[in-house]
Design an enzyme around this catalytic site. Structure first.
Site, PDB file in Angstrom:
ATOM      1  N   GLY A  13       0.778  -1.241   0.000  1.00  0.00           N
ATOM      2  CA  GLY A  13       0.000   0.000   0.000  1.00  0.00           C
ATOM      3  C   GLY A  13       0.804   1.283   0.000  1.00  0.00           C
ATOM      4  N   SER A  14       2.064   1.223  -0.475  1.00  0.00           N
ATOM      5  CA  SER A  14       2.853   2.470  -0.442  1.00  0.00           C
ATOM      6  C   SER A  14       2.328   3.497  -1.448  1.00  0.00           C
ATOM      7  CB  SER A  14       4.337   2.190  -0.673  1.00  0.00           C
ATOM      8  OG  SER A  14       4.608   1.922  -2.023  1.00  0.00           O
ATOM      9  N   ASN A  15       1.844   3.041  -2.599  1.00  0.00           N
ATOM     10  CA  ASN A  15       1.262   3.999  -3.555  1.00  0.00           C
ATOM     11  C   ASN A  15      -0.005   4.622  -2.982  1.00  0.00           C
ATOM     12  OD1 ASN A  15       2.605   4.273  -6.349  1.00  0.00           O
ATOM     13  ND2 ASN A  15       2.806   2.092  -5.892  1.00  0.00           N
ATOM     14  N   ARG A  92      -5.322  -8.673  -9.092  1.00  0.00           N
ATOM     15  CA  ARG A  92      -6.363  -9.461  -9.764  1.00  0.00           C
ATOM     16  C   ARG A  92      -6.678  -8.803 -11.093  1.00  0.00           C
ATOM     17  NH1 ARG A  92      -7.802 -14.288  -7.085  1.00  0.00           N
ATOM     18  NH2 ARG A  92      -8.991 -14.433  -9.018  1.00  0.00           N
ATOM     19  N   ASN A 108      -4.363   2.213 -13.397  1.00  0.00           N
ATOM     20  CA  ASN A 108      -3.428   1.289 -12.765  1.00  0.00           C
ATOM     21  C   ASN A 108      -2.011   1.843 -12.902  1.00  0.00           C
ATOM     22  OD1 ASN A 108      -2.500  -1.166 -11.551  1.00  0.00           O
ATOM     23  ND2 ASN A 108      -1.904  -1.908 -13.581  1.00  0.00           N
ATOM     24  N   HIS A 110       1.991   0.391 -13.159  1.00  0.00           N
ATOM     25  CA  HIS A 110       2.750  -0.840 -13.403  1.00  0.00           C
ATOM     26  C   HIS A 110       4.243  -0.504 -13.414  1.00  0.00           C
ATOM     27  CE1 HIS A 110       3.392  -4.902 -14.803  1.00  0.00           C
ATOM     28  NE2 HIS A 110       4.238  -4.430 -15.694  1.00  0.00           N
TER      29      HIS A 110
HETATM   30  C1  GRF Z   1       3.981  -1.333  -7.322  1.00  0.00           C
HETATM   31  O1  GRF Z   1       5.271  -1.637  -7.794  1.00  0.00           O
HETATM   32  C2  GRF Z   1       3.020  -1.169  -8.472  1.00  0.00           C
HETATM   33  O2  GRF Z   1       3.617  -0.634  -9.610  1.00  0.00           O
HETATM   34  C3  GRF Z   1       2.580  -2.583  -8.745  1.00  0.00           C
HETATM   35  O3  GRF Z   1       2.500  -3.170  -7.471  1.00  0.00           O
HETATM   36  C4  GRF Z   1       3.365  -2.501  -6.562  1.00  0.00           C
HETATM   37  C5  GRF Z   1       2.508  -2.045  -5.422  1.00  0.00           C
HETATM   38  O4  GRF Z   1       3.264  -1.494  -4.376  1.00  0.00           O
HETATM   39  N1  GRF Z   1       1.352  -2.607  -9.486  1.00  0.00           N
HETATM   40  P1  GRF Z   1       2.511  -0.786  -3.175  1.00  0.00           P
HETATM   41  O5  GRF Z   1       1.540  -1.818  -2.593  1.00  0.00           O
HETATM   42  O6  GRF Z   1       1.804   0.415  -3.701  1.00  0.00           O
HETATM   43  O7  GRF Z   1       3.591  -0.447  -2.191  1.00  0.00           O
END
Ligand code: GRF
Length: 191
Positions: A13-15, A92, A108, A110
């Site tokens: 969940g860092s993003n 998913r 999304n 990636h």
């Molecule tokens: C990130 O590298 C994102 O690009 C990918 O999954 C990872 C999620 O990281 N889809 P976080 O859970 O947001 O830390």
């Protein structure tokens, strides 16, 4: 008008947390109304609790079908009047029910320069291919994996001694810059 975001996660969940911080700093005109995880062990659920954001865990195996699982996701998102669905480490596929409920409203991130290295372990795929430039991509979500229209990308140089960990960590720093910027551009329609 400020937009309602619903965030879907599966892990750390860092993003998600970074987006919440950018909102609090006034860099993104939105609010996160709910977080949905398909894993009850996702670290992002603790982050949601910390920020007092309503969170839900839905285990796909506890539903009669994938359709019913996605219908429940849609129900929760609609209940929170979500305008934009933000996938942030959600592992998913997104299928018909969710796509039809939020047409062109699902984003999304990636960790590769799409269309290269779709799917899992993108950073490892990049190292194995020996590329000299890597990065991350924000894109609209469609029925095909990591294939929708690209919103934005950020790139970096792969170093000679990069490992999966070091490369992933530098890409993550770029993700934290790119995702809030891309969301802001899309919701303000300034692309
Ligand atoms: C990130 O590298 C994102 O690009 C990918 O999954 C990872 C999620 O990281 N889809 P976080 O859970 O947001 O830390």
């Amino acid at each position: 008008m400020s937009k309602n975001l619903g965030v879907l996660i599966s892990g750390r969940g860092s993003n998600f947390e970074n987006i919440q911080k950018k909102i609090e700093a006034g860099a993104l005109e939105a609010q996160i109304c709910c977080v949905i995880s398909n894993k009850k062990t996702a670290g992002g659920l603790e982050i949601a609790a910390h920020y007092r954001i309503p969170s839900y865990t839905l285990n796909v195996s506890e539903f009669e079908s994938f359709e019913k699982y996605e219908q429940e996701i849609v129900r929760i998102l609609k209940e929170h009047k979500v305008d934009w669905v933000i996938l942030a480490g959600y592992l998913r596929m997104v299928k018909k029910n969710l796509l039809q409920a939020f047409p062109n409203k699902i984003l999304n991130i990636h960790p590769s320069l799409l269309p290269a290295f779709k799917g899992l372990n993108a950073q490892e795929q990049a190292l194995a291919a020996g590329v000299k430039v890597a990065g991350c991509t924000v894109h609209f979500v469609n029925e095909d994996l990591d294939s929708g229209k690209i919103v934005g990308q950020k790139a970096l140089q792969v170093l000679e001694d990069d490992t999966v960990e070091s490369l992933s960590s530098r890409i993550l720093t770029l993700e934290h810059q790119l995702y809030p910027e891309a969301i802001q551009a899309v919701i303000k329609n300034t692309l």
